[in-house]
Scaffold this motif. Structure first.
Motif, short mmCIF file in Angstrom:
data_model
loop_
_atom_site.label_atom_id
_atom_site.label_comp_id
_atom_site.label_asym_id
_atom_site.label_seq_id
_atom_site.Cartn_x
_atom_site.Cartn_y
_atom_site.Cartn_z
N SER A 1 8.36 62.33 32.16
CA SER A 1 7.20 62.43 33.06
C SER A 1 7.35 61.48 34.25
O SER A 1 6.94 61.80 35.37
N ARG B 1 9.56 63.23 36.59
CA ARG B 1 8.81 64.29 37.28
C ARG B 1 8.01 63.70 38.44
O ARG B 1 7.97 64.26 39.52
N ASP B 2 7.36 62.56 38.17
CA ASP B 2 6.60 61.89 39.24
C ASP B 2 7.53 61.54 40.40
O ASP B 2 7.18 61.71 41.57
N GLU C 1 8.47 64.78 42.26
CA GLU C 1 7.34 65.26 43.06
C GLU C 1 7.15 64.39 44.30
O GLU C 1 6.94 64.90 45.40
N GLY C 2 7.22 63.07 44.12
CA GLY C 2 7.08 62.16 45.25
C GLY C 2 8.21 62.32 46.25
O GLY C 2 7.99 62.32 47.46
#
Length: 135
Positions: free
Chosen positions: A115, A118-119, A122-123
């Motif tokens: 996760s 994933r952050d 995405e960033g």
């Protein structure tokens, strides 16, 4: 940017970290085309023949480390302004400072969970693809 394929080269010798990066970008719905190479020499060879929009670079690798590769990249006209994002397990202030002194555009510490990756993905996409104007 619709219709414009972006290319990212990931330079990292740790297959687990690379799997996390690839999965995170996929899970984030990214359309970035990702190429992986396991060391600095393979990265140099690939970058000599192919253009990438972004370089995701680890510091600690056998042989030529990421910091040395970063210096090479900044000294080469083909990659002098390509965004280089350091993604390292090191949170050492000296490593961070040295990366920026050698021309890194950003520095992030490797997340410890999927996760977290994933952050990061995405960033990365929100800033580097959706917001930043590329050279």
């Amino acid at each position: 940017m619709v219709g414009l394929a972006r290319k990212l080269i990931v330079v990292d010798d740790d297959p687990v970290d690379v799997r996390f990066v690839m999965r995170a970008f996929s899970d984030a719905g990214s359309t970035i085309e990702i190429t992986h190479v396991a060391d600095a020499d393979m990265a140099s060879d690939r970058l000599a023949t192919e253009a990438f929009d972004y370089i995701l670079l680890d510091i600690n690798m056998p042989g030529t480390n990421g910091m040395e590769l970063l210096k090479r990249l900044r000294g080469d006209a083909r990659t002098a302004v390509t965004p280089v994002i350091m993604l390292s397990s090191s949170s050492n202030t000296a490593d961070v400072n040295r990366a920026y002194e050698n021309g890194a555009n950003a520095y992030a510490v490797k997340p410890s969970t999927l996760s977290g990756y994933r952050d990061f993905a995405e960033g990365f996409t929100r800033f580097w693809v959706d917001v930043a104007v590329s050279p």
